[in-house]
Design a protein around this motif. Structure first.
Motif, short mmCIF file in Angstrom:
data_model
loop_
_atom_site.label_atom_id
_atom_site.label_comp_id
_atom_site.label_asym_id
_atom_site.label_seq_id
_atom_site.Cartn_x
_atom_site.Cartn_y
_atom_site.Cartn_z
N MET A 1 35.03 -48.60 -3.80
CA MET A 1 36.22 -47.88 -3.76
C MET A 1 36.54 -47.36 -5.37
SD MET A 1 39.81 -47.77 -2.08
CE MET A 1 40.42 -49.07 -3.29
N LYS A 2 36.80 -46.06 -5.55
CA LYS A 2 37.07 -46.28 -7.07
C LYS A 2 38.43 -45.48 -7.07
CE LYS A 2 32.50 -45.25 -9.01
NZ LYS A 2 31.65 -44.13 -9.62
N ILE A 3 39.38 -45.87 -8.18
CA ILE A 3 40.67 -45.48 -8.23
C ILE A 3 40.61 -43.97 -8.97
CG2 ILE A 3 42.98 -45.75 -9.34
CD1 ILE A 3 42.58 -48.57 -9.09
N ASP A 4 41.46 -43.02 -8.31
CA ASP A 4 41.34 -41.53 -8.80
C ASP A 4 42.70 -41.55 -9.66
OD1 ASP A 4 41.36 -38.97 -9.57
OD2 ASP A 4 41.38 -38.28 -7.61
N PRO A 5 42.71 -41.55 -10.95
CA PRO A 5 44.11 -41.44 -11.68
C PRO A 5 44.74 -40.11 -11.77
CG PRO A 5 42.18 -42.87 -13.10
CD PRO A 5 41.37 -42.10 -11.95
N ALA A 6 43.87 -39.13 -11.68
CA ALA A 6 44.44 -37.82 -11.50
C ALA A 6 45.17 -37.64 -10.26
CB ALA A 6 43.08 -37.15 -11.63
N PHE A 7 44.84 -38.32 -9.13
CA PHE A 7 45.48 -38.14 -7.81
C PHE A 7 46.80 -38.84 -8.02
CE2 PHE A 7 46.52 -39.01 -3.35
CZ PHE A 7 46.71 -37.72 -3.16
N ILE A 8 46.85 -40.09 -8.61
CA ILE A 8 48.15 -40.74 -9.03
C ILE A 8 49.03 -39.91 -9.47
CG2 ILE A 8 49.12 -42.55 -10.13
CD1 ILE A 8 46.78 -44.29 -10.02
N TRP A 9 48.69 -39.14 -10.62
CA TRP A 9 49.65 -38.07 -11.18
C TRP A 9 50.08 -36.92 -9.99
CZ3 TRP A 9 53.24 -37.34 -14.66
CH2 TRP A 9 53.61 -36.29 -15.11
N THR A 10 49.27 -36.65 -9.34
CA THR A 10 49.29 -35.48 -8.51
C THR A 10 50.21 -35.96 -7.31
OG1 THR A 10 47.05 -34.59 -8.85
CG2 THR A 10 48.12 -33.91 -6.55
N ALA A 11 50.07 -37.16 -6.88
CA ALA A 11 50.99 -37.86 -6.02
C ALA A 11 52.40 -37.91 -6.60
CB ALA A 11 50.26 -39.16 -5.56
N PHE A 12 52.37 -38.46 -7.64
CA PHE A 12 53.72 -38.51 -8.34
C PHE A 12 54.59 -37.45 -8.41
CE2 PHE A 12 56.62 -39.14 -11.82
CZ PHE A 12 57.11 -40.25 -11.78
N ILE A 13 53.84 -36.23 -8.69
CA ILE A 13 54.67 -34.73 -8.90
C ILE A 13 55.14 -34.71 -7.22
CG2 ILE A 13 54.39 -32.45 -9.18
CD1 ILE A 13 54.64 -34.37 -11.68
N ALA A 14 54.36 -34.78 -6.42
CA ALA A 14 54.34 -34.58 -5.06
C ALA A 14 55.57 -35.38 -4.26
CB ALA A 14 53.43 -34.67 -3.98
N LEU A 15 55.73 -36.54 -4.94
CA LEU A 15 56.85 -37.47 -4.64
C LEU A 15 58.28 -37.02 -4.94
CD1 LEU A 15 55.22 -40.86 -4.67
CD2 LEU A 15 55.29 -39.58 -2.75
N LEU A 16 58.30 -36.58 -6.14
CA LEU A 16 59.65 -35.83 -6.75
C LEU A 16 60.51 -35.21 -5.57
CD1 LEU A 16 58.44 -35.10 -10.37
CD2 LEU A 16 59.63 -37.05 -9.46
N SER A 17 59.64 -34.51 -4.70
CA SER A 17 60.56 -33.62 -3.72
C SER A 17 61.28 -34.60 -2.85
CB SER A 17 59.48 -32.66 -3.04
OG SER A 17 58.52 -33.62 -2.13
N ALA A 18 60.79 -35.97 -2.83
CA ALA A 18 61.69 -36.70 -1.79
C ALA A 18 62.63 -37.70 -2.46
CB ALA A 18 60.59 -37.72 -0.93
N LEU A 19 62.43 -37.34 -3.73
CA LEU A 19 63.60 -38.18 -4.53
C LEU A 19 64.97 -37.95 -4.30
CD1 LEU A 19 64.09 -40.14 -7.07
CD2 LEU A 19 64.02 -38.29 -8.50
N PRO A 20 65.29 -36.50 -4.06
CA PRO A 20 66.82 -36.47 -3.69
C PRO A 20 67.34 -37.21 -2.37
CG PRO A 20 65.67 -34.43 -4.60
CD PRO A 20 64.64 -35.48 -4.30
N THR A 21 66.36 -37.21 -1.52
CA THR A 21 66.95 -38.03 -0.14
C THR A 21 66.79 -39.23 -0.35
OG1 THR A 21 65.26 -36.12 1.20
CG2 THR A 21 65.95 -38.40 2.18
N THR A 22 65.96 -39.81 -1.03
CA THR A 22 66.08 -41.28 -1.35
C THR A 22 67.53 -41.57 -2.25
OG1 THR A 22 63.70 -41.95 -1.57
CG2 THR A 22 65.11 -43.22 -2.75
N ILE A 23 67.66 -40.98 -3.29
CA ILE A 23 68.89 -41.20 -3.98
C ILE A 23 69.97 -40.87 -3.04
CG2 ILE A 23 70.41 -40.07 -5.99
CD1 ILE A 23 68.01 -41.60 -6.68
N ALA A 24 70.13 -39.83 -2.33
CA ALA A 24 71.43 -39.58 -1.25
C ALA A 24 71.39 -40.86 -0.38
CB ALA A 24 71.09 -38.31 -0.61
N ILE A 25 70.65 -41.39 0.27
CA ILE A 25 70.62 -42.48 0.97
C ILE A 25 71.23 -43.40 0.23
CG2 ILE A 25 69.31 -44.16 2.39
CD1 ILE A 25 67.43 -41.94 3.14
N THR A 26 70.72 -43.95 -0.98
CA THR A 26 71.06 -45.04 -1.56
C THR A 26 72.48 -44.91 -2.00
OG1 THR A 26 68.78 -45.32 -2.46
CG2 THR A 26 70.92 -46.50 -3.90
#
Length: 236
Positions: A1-26
């Motif tokens: 299995m090879k790590i895909d660094p490009a997808f880490i960045w893609t996933a990171f950007i996608a996760l930002l949409s869930a950041l407000p929910t996490t901040i709100a819960i906290t």
């Protein structure tokens, strides 16, 4: 299995949409948890009749059971109570009208309240007893002495523990996915299912949590430095 660094960045950007929910819960859980914790700490310190035993039992039970258990008990138990009361009183309101994040808010606030009760209690105990006696000598009532003298000093003493609790609730917010709340952890799973690159998605989530934690630590450190400067009689 090879790590895909490009997808880490893609996933990171996608996760930002869930950041407000996490901040709100906290933020919501720590805010209301602090209010609950302060009330519980004062009840225990002043040994308010009857309420003292309830407060002690609350802290003991919550601190002695897992955070996930609190969420599940609220998620499955609260609708039963609400629907039973609504049916008995003839109300049209039903538990299905409650948004899923509402269960997370309530559960995590209750959890944070028990831990913050001990944080606040230890902070109040750390304040010299002579402070409140001096307040009494100038005619202050107990509520006035607590609000103007004791609690501000207790807050300063408790700042490191308060920041630790805030970080703990931030990390604990990942449990909200069990009741279908899409926070950072749940979003990472959703993003990963597009191509089964779960490892990269979780690396992105870990980096995001690490970044938020770093900001909290730095903010707490600066605030603590500021407070200590004033305690020494200087100005930061």
């Amino acid at each position: 299995m090879k790590i895909d660094p490009a997808f880490i960045w893609t996933a990171f950007i996608a996760l930002l949409s869930a950041l407000p929910t996490t901040i709100a819960i906290t933020a919501v859980s720590v805010f209301f948890g602090f209010i609950i914790g302060t009330a519980v700490a004062l009840i225990r310190l002043y040994r308010v009749p009857f309420l003292h035993y309830i407060a002690t039992g609350y802290v003991t039970f919550i601190r002695g059971t897992p955070m996930l258990m609190h969420l599940l008990l609220i998620y499955f138990g609260l609708p039963m109570i609400i629907d039973a009361v609504a049916a008995a009183l003839g109300w049209s309101f039903r538990s299905v009208s409650i948004p899923m994040i509402g269960f997370a808010f309530l559960s995590f606030s209750i959890t944070a309240g028990a831990y913050l009760a001990e944080v606040v209690r230890s902070g109040i105990v750390a304040v010299n007893r002579g402070q409140i006696e001096a307040a009494y000598s100038v005619g202050m009532t107990t509520p006035q002495a607590l609000r103007r003298i004791v609690l501000p000093q207790a807050l300063a003493v408790s700042l490191p523990n308060l920041s630790n609790t805030l970080i703990g609730m931030l990390h604990g917010s990942t449990l909200a996915f069990t009741v279908s709340v899409v926070e950072i952890n749940a979003k990472a799973q959703i993003v990963a299912t597009t191509n089964w690159k779960f490892f990269e998605a979780y690396i992105a989530a870990a980096l995001l949590f690490w970044g938020i934690t770093f900001v909290i630590e730095r903010a707490a450190g600066l605030l603590e430095k500021r407070i200590n400067s004033y305690n020494r009689g200087g100005v930061a």
